[in-house]
Design a protein around this motif. Structure first.
Motif, short mmCIF file in Angstrom:
data_model
loop_
_atom_site.label_atom_id
_atom_site.label_comp_id
_atom_site.label_asym_id
_atom_site.label_seq_id
_atom_site.Cartn_x
_atom_site.Cartn_y
_atom_site.Cartn_z
N TYR A 79 0.82 -1.20 0.00
CA TYR A 79 0.00 0.00 0.00
C TYR A 79 0.86 1.25 0.00
O TYR A 79 1.87 1.33 0.70
N ALA A 101 -3.50 3.36 0.38
CA ALA A 101 -4.28 2.98 -0.80
C ALA A 101 -3.42 2.16 -1.74
O ALA A 101 -2.20 2.26 -1.74
N THR A 102 -4.08 1.38 -2.58
CA THR A 102 -3.35 0.54 -3.53
C THR A 102 -2.82 1.34 -4.71
O THR A 102 -1.88 0.90 -5.36
N TYR A 143 -5.41 9.37 -4.38
CA TYR A 143 -5.44 7.92 -4.26
C TYR A 143 -6.51 7.34 -5.15
O TYR A 143 -7.50 8.00 -5.48
N TYR A 144 -6.34 6.08 -5.51
CA TYR A 144 -7.40 5.32 -6.15
C TYR A 144 -7.26 3.87 -5.71
O TYR A 144 -6.26 3.47 -5.14
N GLY A 145 -8.30 3.09 -5.98
CA GLY A 145 -8.27 1.70 -5.56
C GLY A 145 -8.75 1.53 -4.14
O GLY A 145 -9.42 2.38 -3.57
N GLU A 146 -8.34 0.43 -3.55
CA GLU A 146 -8.73 0.12 -2.17
C GLU A 146 -8.01 1.08 -1.24
O GLU A 146 -6.80 1.27 -1.34
N ASP A 147 -8.73 1.70 -0.31
CA ASP A 147 -8.11 2.66 0.58
C ASP A 147 -8.61 2.51 2.01
O ASP A 147 -9.70 1.99 2.25
N TYR A 148 -7.78 2.98 2.92
CA TYR A 148 -8.08 2.94 4.34
C TYR A 148 -7.65 4.27 4.95
O TYR A 148 -6.64 4.84 4.55
#
Length: 127
Positions: free
Chosen positions: A32, A99-100, A111-116
């Motif tokens: 990440y 994020a990925t 950011y894009y994709g899976e994020d926390y």
């Protein structure tokens, strides 16, 4: 479970320094991109600084470049944001986020994709 917990915010005078910390769990820095965003009152959230997962590339928003430094301690699962020469316009809630995907955009990045996201820590710069 992925968690990001920020600390280190507070009240500082113009020209002062603060170091934010973010302890992460549930993922590795290899997978990440990890960094900091901020949101000032009445403004949109913006990217401040980020470390790329694949190559360790550093991203900085133009207004903080040269004043802020991002770095990570892999052994401690912690990412830091050293903030120097603080200005009133740096006042905001600062969020640690992972994020990925990350991409440069204009003067900053997103950011894009899976994020926390963490819950944020407030930084107030007084004049």
């Amino acid at each position: 479970e992925v968690t990001l917990v920020e600390s280190g915010g507070g009240l500082v005078q113009v020209g002062g320094s603060l170091r934010l910390s973010c302890v992460v769990s549930g993922f590795t820095f290899d997978d990440y991109n990890i960094g900091w965003f901020r949101q000032a009152p009445g403004k949109e959230r913006e990217g401040v600084s980020c470390i790329g997962s694949s190559d360790g590339r550093l991203y900085y928003e133009d207004s903080v470049r040269g004043r802020f430094t991002i770095f990570r301690d892999i052994a401690k699962n912690t990412v830091y944001l050293q903030m120097n020469s603080l200005k009133p316009e740096d006042t905001a809630v600062y969020y640690c986020a992972a994020a990925t995907g990350v991409v440069e955009s204009g003067s900053s990045f997103y950011y894009y994709g899976e994020d926390y996201w963490g819950k944020g820590t407030l930084v107030t710069v007084s004049s």
